[in-house]
Write a protein that holds these residues in place. Structure first.
Motif, PDB file in Angstrom:
ATOM      1  N   TYR A   1       0.102   1.607  -9.658  1.00  0.00           N
ATOM      2  CA  TYR A   1       0.036   0.307 -10.295  1.00  0.00           C
ATOM      3  C   TYR A   1       1.082  -0.677  -9.689  1.00  0.00           C
ATOM      4  N   ALA A   2       1.808  -0.445  -8.845  1.00  0.00           N
ATOM      5  CA  ALA A   2       2.635  -1.558  -8.367  1.00  0.00           C
ATOM      6  C   ALA A   2       2.286  -1.770  -6.804  1.00  0.00           C
ATOM      7  N   ARG A   3       1.042  -1.374  -6.380  1.00  0.00           N
ATOM      8  CA  ARG A   3       0.406  -1.825  -4.933  1.00  0.00           C
ATOM      9  C   ARG A   3      -0.092  -3.085  -4.804  1.00  0.00           C
ATOM     10  N   ALA A   4      -0.623  -3.835  -6.123  1.00  0.00           N
ATOM     11  CA  ALA A   4      -1.379  -4.959  -6.103  1.00  0.00           C
ATOM     12  C   ALA A   4      -0.598  -5.981  -6.447  1.00  0.00           C
ATOM     13  N   SER A   5      -0.889  -7.334  -6.137  1.00  0.00           N
ATOM     14  CA  SER A   5      -0.618  -8.757  -6.400  1.00  0.00           C
ATOM     15  C   SER A   5      -1.793  -9.481  -6.686  1.00  0.00           C
ATOM     16  N   GLN A   6      -1.182 -10.732  -7.524  1.00  0.00           N
ATOM     17  CA  GLN A   6      -2.379 -11.730  -7.704  1.00  0.00           C
ATOM     18  C   GLN A   6      -1.848 -12.776  -6.710  1.00  0.00           C
ATOM     19  N   ILE A   7      -2.792 -13.317  -6.040  1.00  0.00           N
ATOM     20  CA  ILE A   7      -2.699 -14.481  -4.886  1.00  0.00           C
ATOM     21  C   ILE A   7      -3.630 -15.666  -5.471  1.00  0.00           C
TER      22      ILE A   7
ATOM     23  N   GLY B   1       3.159 -15.072  -9.812  1.00  0.00           N
ATOM     24  CA  GLY B   1       4.272 -13.933 -10.540  1.00  0.00           C
ATOM     25  C   GLY B   1       4.815 -13.068  -9.442  1.00  0.00           C
ATOM     26  N   GLU B   2       5.367 -11.978  -9.623  1.00  0.00           N
ATOM     27  CA  GLU B   2       6.198 -11.103  -8.737  1.00  0.00           C
ATOM     28  C   GLU B   2       5.247 -10.155  -8.029  1.00  0.00           C
ATOM     29  N   ARG B   3       5.574 -10.018  -6.950  1.00  0.00           N
ATOM     30  CA  ARG B   3       4.921  -9.159  -5.962  1.00  0.00           C
ATOM     31  C   ARG B   3       4.762  -7.804  -6.555  1.00  0.00           C
ATOM     32  N   GLY B   4       3.762  -7.130  -6.404  1.00  0.00           N
ATOM     33  CA  GLY B   4       3.442  -5.677  -7.072  1.00  0.00           C
ATOM     34  C   GLY B   4       3.126  -5.681  -8.273  1.00  0.00           C
TER      35      GLY B   4
ATOM     36  N   PRO C   1       0.822  -1.143  -0.042  1.00  0.00           N
ATOM     37  CA  PRO C   1       0.157   0.045   0.144  1.00  0.00           C
ATOM     38  C   PRO C   1       1.003   1.296  -0.077  1.00  0.00           C
ATOM     39  N   ASP C   2       2.051   1.222   0.439  1.00  0.00           N
ATOM     40  CA  ASP C   2       3.062   2.422   0.603  1.00  0.00           C
ATOM     41  C   ASP C   2       3.665   2.578  -0.807  1.00  0.00           C
ATOM     42  N   GLN C   3       3.581   1.892  -1.835  1.00  0.00           N
ATOM     43  CA  GLN C   3       4.372   2.144  -3.009  1.00  0.00           C
ATOM     44  C   GLN C   3       3.853   3.547  -3.814  1.00  0.00           C
ATOM     45  N   PRO C   4       4.641   4.277  -4.051  1.00  0.00           N
ATOM     46  CA  PRO C   4       4.149   5.589  -4.638  1.00  0.00           C
ATOM     47  C   PRO C   4       3.275   5.319  -6.065  1.00  0.00           C
ATOM     48  N   ASN C   5       3.966   4.322  -6.679  1.00  0.00           N
ATOM     49  CA  ASN C   5       3.030   4.103  -7.874  1.00  0.00           C
ATOM     50  C   ASN C   5       1.878   3.140  -7.615  1.00  0.00           C
TER      51      ASN C   5
END
Length: 414
Positions: A199-205, A250-253, A193-197
């Motif tokens: 579009y880089a805050r979410a992941s798929q699980i 995949g990758e986190r974020g 949640p603290d990612q400034p971007n």
């Protein structure tokens, strides 16, 4: 295998039922849909999806025997058709609500398979992809949330916190297609949640649906129907749902980036399926107009108003088909990002063509079109959402307009 309706391929090309590059397989699949799948529709429309499932499983076995299983995935899972090749096939399967299921290319399963194939670990492929591709299980995809607009996908409240060796998920989703009866759900959630971007805050699980805390709230009634099994949409909640950290897909974020990868080809698939529905509706409309008489010796199709409906529908379907094939070709050459504008164009244009052609077909059929004696009312109820999901019309029009204006020096921000 004989060409449907007894027409030679050249005649099919000439009358617009197929395009000039139609392959033998496309013609064979069209005949297969006509002989094996369309006859099941009466049971499906009257009694629901579960009533037709035993017969549909038999059809699946015939699809396997023909070597047509999973056309867009590469061997050994499927046939390995290109995006443009599968686009043509998707139109034929779209002629029936049951077509894509028969070939195991139904949403959201096919999208989940493509994502698992590209981003899944060897363990994830063995546990989730292998049985999904074999048609032994189904899956679902949880992204949309009732509290937030789907047109702003970065705004969501479902979270996943890494605690030791487990992700702990909490959140609320709805319109989770095919959740009932699925084995697992790929959940989009905020992990950073603290990612400034944004579009880089979410992941798929990946979350097996029998995980404690994973609650099925209800099947959502859509235009009077709840649907069954794969043909349903659910509201779900996650209360401290724990899954191993290895279930990160995949990758986190990178959740949004992965989602965009599946949306590009996915929109091509959707659009060609819609064209199949429109083409089927067009054929039903023409057949009824030619045979229904307003008075002795005066068929409905002799009226200019009906002729104009038919002409407009034929022109729009043909234009839509060529636009989608052109977009698919660009996706193959430049990737989904390189064809972003073309994908947005076809998404709203073809959805509009679908709605207009369906509306005309129902109008020409009168009361019969409103009934469930034909698939028109089913298509109309279930496909009105085409102008909403995977990006509302208005969002895609904005993408197209901003790109056009940028060429003339005007940068328009959201």
């Amino acid at each position: 295998m004989p060409v449907p309706h007894g027409l030679p391929a050249s005649k099919l090309i000439h009358c617009g039922l197929m395009t000039a590059q139609a392959t033998d397989m496309t013609l064979q699949v069209r005949a297969f849909v006509q002989s094996e799948i369309l006859p099941l529709e009466a049971i499906f429309l009257k009694h629901g999806f579960k009533a037709v499932l035993p017969e549909l499983h038999k059809v699946r076995q015939k699809v396997r025997a023909q070597g047509w299983w999973l056309p867009p995935l590469h061997p050994p899972l499927g046939m390995g058709l290109s995006l443009t090749e599968f686009a043509r096939l998707s139109e034929e399967l779209g002629r029936s609500p049951l077509g894509h299921y028969a070939f195991n290319t139904q949403a959201p399963d096919i999208g989940n398979m493509e994502v698992l194939l590209k981003h899944g670990t060897p363990e994830q492929k063995e546990r989730f992809l292998k049985p999904l591709a074999a048609g032994e299980i189904r899956s679902s995809f949880g992204m949309t949330e009732p509290e937030y607009p789907g047109s702003n996908p970065v705004w969501m409240n479902t979270t996943a916190v890494l605690e030791g060796d487990h992700w702990v998920l909490n959140g609320h989703k709805w319109y989770t297609t095919g959740f009932e009866g699925s084995a697992f759900c790929i959940v989009m959630c905020i992990t950073d949640p603290d990612q400034p971007n944004p579009y880089a805050r979410a992941s798929q699980i990946i979350v097996p649906i029998d995980t404690p805390g994973f609650q099925h709230v209800r099947k959502i009634s859509v235009m009077g129907e709840q649907g069954e099994d794969w043909m349903s949409h659910s509201e779900i909640r996650l209360h401290n749902v724990q899954v191993p950290k290895e279930n990160l897909l995949g990758e986190r974020g990178r959740g949004f980036a992965i989602a965009q990868e599946r949306l590009g080809p996915g929109r091509i698939h959707h659009c060609m399926r819609w064209i199949g529905i429109a083409q089927r509706s067009f054929e039903l409309m023409c057949k009824h107009a030619a045979r229904r008489e307003l008075a002795p010796g005066k068929p409905l199709g002799s009226r200019q108003a009906i002729q104009h409906m038919i002409a407009d529908s034929k022109a729009e379907i043909h234009a839509a088909r060529l636009m989608v094939l052109d977009a698919a070709e660009k996706v193959q050459q430049q990737g989904a990002e390189g064809a972003r504008v073309e994908i947005s164009v076809i998404k709203y244009f073809v959805a509009g063509v679908l709605q207009r052609v369906l509306d005309r077909a129902i109008q020409v059929h009168g009361g019969l079109g409103m009934s469930d004696d034909l698939p028109l009312s089913f298509f109309y109820r279930h496909e009105r959402a085409a102008r909403i999901y995977d990006g509302a019309d208005e969002v895609h029009k904005t993408v197209v307009a901003r790109a056009a204006l940028k060429e003339y020096g005007l940068e328009v921000s959201l």
